[in-house]
Design a protein around this motif. Structure first.
Motif, mmCIF file in Angstrom:
data_model
loop_
_atom_site.group_PDB
_atom_site.id
_atom_site.type_symbol
_atom_site.label_atom_id
_atom_site.label_comp_id
_atom_site.label_asym_id
_atom_site.label_seq_id
_atom_site.Cartn_x
_atom_site.Cartn_y
_atom_site.Cartn_z
ATOM 1 N N PRO A 198 0.977 -0.882 -0.217
ATOM 2 C CA PRO A 198 -0.445 0.095 -0.211
ATOM 3 C C PRO A 198 0.499 1.804 -0.348
ATOM 4 O O PRO A 198 1.668 1.294 0.869
ATOM 5 N N GLU A 199 0.284 2.387 -0.258
ATOM 6 C CA GLU A 199 0.934 3.998 -0.550
ATOM 7 C C GLU A 199 2.402 3.865 -1.640
ATOM 8 O O GLU A 199 2.337 4.711 -2.110
ATOM 9 N N TYR A 200 3.459 2.737 -1.649
ATOM 10 C CA TYR A 200 4.963 3.214 -1.692
ATOM 11 C C TYR A 200 5.070 2.124 -2.631
ATOM 12 O O TYR A 200 4.507 0.921 -2.966
ATOM 13 N N ASP A 201 5.663 2.695 -3.677
ATOM 14 C CA ASP A 201 6.939 1.974 -4.368
ATOM 15 C C ASP A 201 7.992 1.404 -4.149
ATOM 16 O O ASP A 201 8.356 2.482 -3.858
ATOM 17 N N LEU A 202 8.294 0.260 -4.491
ATOM 18 C CA LEU A 202 10.087 0.303 -4.112
ATOM 19 C C LEU A 202 10.529 0.039 -5.461
ATOM 20 O O LEU A 202 9.846 -0.312 -6.436
ATOM 21 N N ARG A 203 12.426 0.018 -5.455
ATOM 22 C CA ARG A 203 12.910 0.218 -6.448
ATOM 23 C C ARG A 203 14.299 -0.298 -5.652
ATOM 24 O O ARG A 203 14.544 0.809 -4.876
ATOM 25 N N GLU A 204 14.667 -0.931 -6.691
ATOM 26 C CA GLU A 204 15.782 -1.612 -6.282
ATOM 27 C C GLU A 204 17.271 -0.702 -6.932
ATOM 28 O O GLU A 204 17.242 -0.337 -7.723
ATOM 29 N N GLU A 205 18.222 0.078 -6.399
ATOM 30 C CA GLU A 205 19.012 0.917 -6.280
ATOM 31 C C GLU A 205 20.332 0.247 -6.178
ATOM 32 O O GLU A 205 20.767 -0.342 -5.718
ATOM 33 N N ALA A 206 21.519 0.280 -7.065
ATOM 34 C CA ALA A 206 23.355 0.228 -6.874
ATOM 35 C C ALA A 206 23.380 1.231 -5.912
ATOM 36 O O ALA A 206 23.219 1.865 -5.842
ATOM 37 N N GLY A 207 24.476 0.511 -5.026
ATOM 38 C CA GLY A 207 24.960 2.166 -3.433
ATOM 39 C C GLY A 207 26.668 1.132 -3.556
ATOM 40 O O GLY A 207 26.824 0.107 -4.242
#
Length: 374
Positions: A341-350
């Motif tokens: 609910p409510e939030y988009d999730l995205r993986e990023e390189a760090g």
């Protein structure tokens, strides 16, 4: 005379969060109707009737829900994070108050760490989870019945929600100041937590109360006192202070009585602006425990904007007993589903490994600034 004395003693006793379910729900419904009316008044157009504005608001809310589903399609059912709501989950014939969660404990958010287990199968009886903090640590210890789970904590959320609503009425001069005792009917608990109303679900609530009462959260912090000296403060309390269950003649649970932990009660009732956060009602439909923890983390850290946390930090704050590799596998499965609910999730390189960017769906920017929790 004896009857009068009993009535007098009863009147002087502590007030419960809900003296009776029917009375409390009626009061809450009136408050809900007032909030709903404010929303209608805010959108009503010249020449439009109240009913027309109410219908338009309802259609607008339905379209927003459909838009979220269309723009953020779920992965196949086997990998979806959201379970289907139980039959009879429609709320048009049953009033459900706003869902709230306690934000902090003495300026340290418990939504940033898991004070419960995230696994359905591993009961973790006798386990201790320790979280190291910049100014101290938090320890969660389980009794022989097992550690309270994130699903057990739903009962606490219900109690906090009703307490918050009652305090809102009290501050507005529309009710008495509530106490720490919460006594709902079992059917109302299951309805609020969006669970099926079955015999097993009712019986399971007894173990829920036991685990909440025997899961202890202790904290140690070092800070500067007013006189400039450095002091270390240690304190602890169970997730609920006590409980009582009432069964009917058929042996089934009918009522539950719990007393909220003192620190939770004080967080809601003390001060003009208590640190409680509204929570999306679909939170109860999040199936994986890690998914529930991610939503709580996003709700606290990202709010209406966004936040970024490393996979490693999320793993450390979750208290997970799984290996880091397995935790990342489940985390990526939830990211792929992207149906919280409510939030988009995205993986990023760090620089120090993979990171999770959590963005509120109302935020529309090309380059959102992040609140880095690494």
């Amino acid at each position: 005379m004896a009857d009068q004395e009993r009535v007098s003693r009863k009147d002087k006793g502590p007030k419960q969060v809900k003296d009776t379910i029917g009375e409390a729900l009626n009061k809450l419904k009136l408050a809900h109707d007032a909030i709903r009316q404010k929303r209608i008044d805010a959108i009503i157009q010249p020449g439009e009737s109240q009913q027309e504005a109410a219908d338009r608001l309802r259609k607008q809310e339905q379209l927003e829900s459909q838009n979220r589903a269309e723009h953020h399609p779920k992965a196949p059912t086997s990998s979806a994070s959201i379970r289907k709501p139980p039959k009879g989950d429609e709320q048009s014939d049953f009033f459900i108050p706003t869902l709230y969660d306690v934000g902090t404990r003495d300026s340290r958010s418990i939504m940033d760490v898991a004070v419960f287990r995230l696994s359905k199968k591993d009961r973790r009886a006798g386990d201790v989870i320790r979280y190291e903090l910049p100014d101290g640590h938090v320890e969660v210890s389980a009794g022989p019945a097992g550690m309270a789970s994130v699903w057990d904590y739903d009962l606490v959320l219900m109690a906090v929600s009703h307490l918050t609503e009652a305090m809102n009425r009290y501050r507005e001069g529309r009710g008495e100041k509530p106490g720490r005792v919460f006594r709902p009917h079992v059917a109302d608990v299951l309805k609020f937590c969006r669970r099926a109303d079955g015999g097993k679900q009712k019986d399971d609530l007894l173990e829920t109360c036991l685990r909440l009462n025997t899961t202890h959260v202790s904290m140690q912090r070092t800070r500067k006192a007013k006189n400039g000296r450095t002091v270390t403060i240690s304190e602890g309390e169970a997730l609920i202070s006590r409980y009582k269950v009432i069964k009917g003649e058929n042996g089934r649970l009918e009522y539950i009585e719990i007393e909220l932990a003192d620190w939770m009660f004080r967080e809601v009732v003390d001060g003009k602006n208590p640190d409680v956060l509204t929570v999306h009602p679909d939170y109860f439909l999040i199936d994986p425990g890690i998914g529930r923890f991610l939503y709580r983390l996003a709700r606290r850290a990202a709010g209406k904007s966004n936040a970024k946390w490393s996979f490693q930090t999320i793993y450390e704050h979750s208290g997970s007993a799984s290996a880091f590799k397995e935790f990342c596998r489940i985390l990526r499965k939830i990211i792929d589903s992207n149906d919280l609910p409510e939030y988009d999730l995205r993986e990023e390189a760090g620089q120090k490994g993979p990171q999770l960017l959590m963005t509120h769906r109302s935020t529309v920017t090309l380059n959102p600034a992040s609140s880095d929790g690494v």
